[in-house]
Enzyme design. Structure first.
Site, short mmCIF file in Angstrom:
data_model
loop_
_atom_site.label_atom_id
_atom_site.label_comp_id
_atom_site.label_asym_id
_atom_site.label_seq_id
_atom_site.Cartn_x
_atom_site.Cartn_y
_atom_site.Cartn_z
N SER A 2 0.82 -1.21 0.00
CA SER A 2 0.00 0.00 0.00
C SER A 2 0.86 1.26 0.00
CB SER A 2 -0.92 -0.01 1.23
OG SER A 2 -2.04 0.81 1.02
N CYS A 27 4.02 8.41 -5.60
CA CYS A 27 3.97 9.82 -5.99
C CYS A 27 4.71 10.73 -5.01
CB CYS A 27 2.52 10.27 -6.11
SG CYS A 27 1.57 9.39 -7.36
#
Length: 443
Positions: free
Chosen positions: A38, A42
């Protein structure tokens, strides 16, 4: 019901959570090749640039949180074979090297993508990095902590290349950005917009366009980058030349893909193979404007399709509405956003189109910080329905792209922008927002 998910990043994690909420009695097991789950890649350029220091801020959920929710997750486990007839998997425990079999009722492929590394000579030298996962970010950050590291070269001027270049300049490094094409962001923006961004980049670092990297020199660590035009000293090289789907596990299964290996699914996230779904950066998405399957590996699409697939794995019947490729970046003093089709994409799709370009200001003259903003819209030549838009400028430019994304999503015409009731307050806008002006002057 036994659901197996291969991959525990954005799409896989979203699907698992949704499937468990939909069907609490289902057995859900995730196999993840790495030791990180998870994870939001970015944030990597900003982590390296010291915008924040705790790498865990890029992790949305831990394995323990998955286990608490009744989802079994096995990290450092690689699925090495899939038998679609028997609905069986062969899994390798990367800790021990042992292999074992597992079975599924429904299977989700969420295996993501990997960096494209061109065939550069001597690419095995030390201090040559890609930037895709947490370990990449940690390694680069550790290397940059050495005060002797001064000269950095970034290869590739897409989103990641530009964002990491900005972070490296902020660290007071000598940065050179090398791009093979004749302009930056060639797949995302049209030339009128990229020229504005390039002009600003050149004020902060050394930008080289239309230059091909051939390889590297050095005995142990990289010392130079060799191109078709020159050679440059380099203490660190970061390769940011795009990504490709991790298709090794499914490329021989008969699953339909695009030419680059991205899986083609229907609106429910199903592949052409029974009980096999796909989501994330290994998947092509339906484009709402061009009505074609496109490869746009963004976190937004991965999370949304992952959630849709998770609902369907849990017994639902939900459809993914498609993408319009909305995205944005900030690089040095410029914000830029885009949505829908670029002019080149509209031309490629054979759609009759017109364009309008406007240059204005972000807010009122008498408020400090006023900057220029440029907007370009592409619209259907006959129906005047908005096909795409791009905006670049100072503060407040990028978020205006959400307005255009909404307009495209709802099939609005460019004329409707002229009188659309946008906010006006001196620190944020002018009485006639640039989007009103675009709608007013479109021919």
């Amino acid at each position: 019901m036994k659901i197996i998910i291969i991959g525990a990043q954005a799409a896989g994690a979203s699907a698992a959570a949704k499937a468990k909420r939909m069907n609490p009695e289902a057995t859900i097991r995730i196999y993840e090749k790495s030791d990180i789950v998870s994870f939001g890649a970015c944030g990597l350029p900003y982590f390296i640039g010291n915008h924040f220091t705790d790498a865990n801020e890029m992790i949305s959920r831990t394995p323990e949180q998955f286990q608490k929710d009744g989802i079994e997750i096995k990290t450092l486990h690689e699925v090495i074979a899939i038998d679609t007839n028997q609905k069986k998997l062969t899994v390798k425990d990367l800790n021990t090297g042992n292999c074992f079999d597992d079975s599924y009722d429904k299977l989700l492929l969420a295996v993501g993508a990997s960096p494209i590394i061109p065939p550069f000579e001597n690419s095995q030298l030390k201090n040559i990095f890609t930037l895709r996962n947490l370990h990449d970010g940690l390694a680069i950050k550790q290397t940059l902590s050495n005060s002797n590291i001064k000269n950095l070269i970034v290869i590739g001027a897409g989103y990641i290349g530009l964002e990491i270049a900005e972070s490296l300049v902020a660290l007071q490094k000598n940065v050179k950005l090398i791009q093979l094409d004749d302009r930056i962001l060639i797949d995302a923006f049209d030339r009128q917009i990229t020229e504005l961004i390039e002009e600003n980049i050149k004020q902060h670092c050394d930008l080289h366009l239309q230059e091909r990297v051939l390889g590297f020199e050095g005995s142990h660590n990289v010392t130079h980058v060799i191109t078709d035009k020159s050679q440059y000293p380099a203490d660190v090289v970061i390769i940011a030349t795009g990504v490709k789907p991790n298709n090794d596990i499914y490329k021989n299964l008969g699953i339909k893909t695009l030419a680059n290996g991205a899986i083609i699914t229907n609106s429910f996230g199903q592949t052409n193979m029974a009980d096999i779904y796909a989501a994330g950066d290994c998947v092509a998405l339906h484009h709402r404007v061009s009505h074609s399957m496109v490869y746009i590996p963004l976190a937004t699409g991965a999370n949304k399709l992952g959630k849709i697939v998770g609902e369907n794995l849990g017994g639902g019947n939900c459809e993914y509405p498609g993408t319009i490729g909305t995205s944005a970046l900030k690089v040095f003093d410029i914000e830029a956003g885009r949505t829908g089709l670029t002019e080149s994409e509209a031309k490629k799709a054979g759609i009759p189109y017109k364009t309008v370009i406007v240059k204005d200001k972000n807010h009122s003259n008498y408020v400090a910080g006023q900057t220029s903003v440029t907007a370009k819209l592409i619209y259907h030549a006959d129906t005047r329905v908005i096909l795409g838009g791009q905006i670049a400028g100072g503060r407040g430019a990028a978020l205006r792209i959400n307005t255009l994304a909404t307009a495209i999503w709802m099939n609005l015409k460019i004329d409707e922008l002229a009188m659309m009731d946008f906010l006006y307050a001196p620190p944020f806008s002018r009485p006639w927002d640039i989007l009103n002006i675009v709608g007013s002057i479109a021919k």
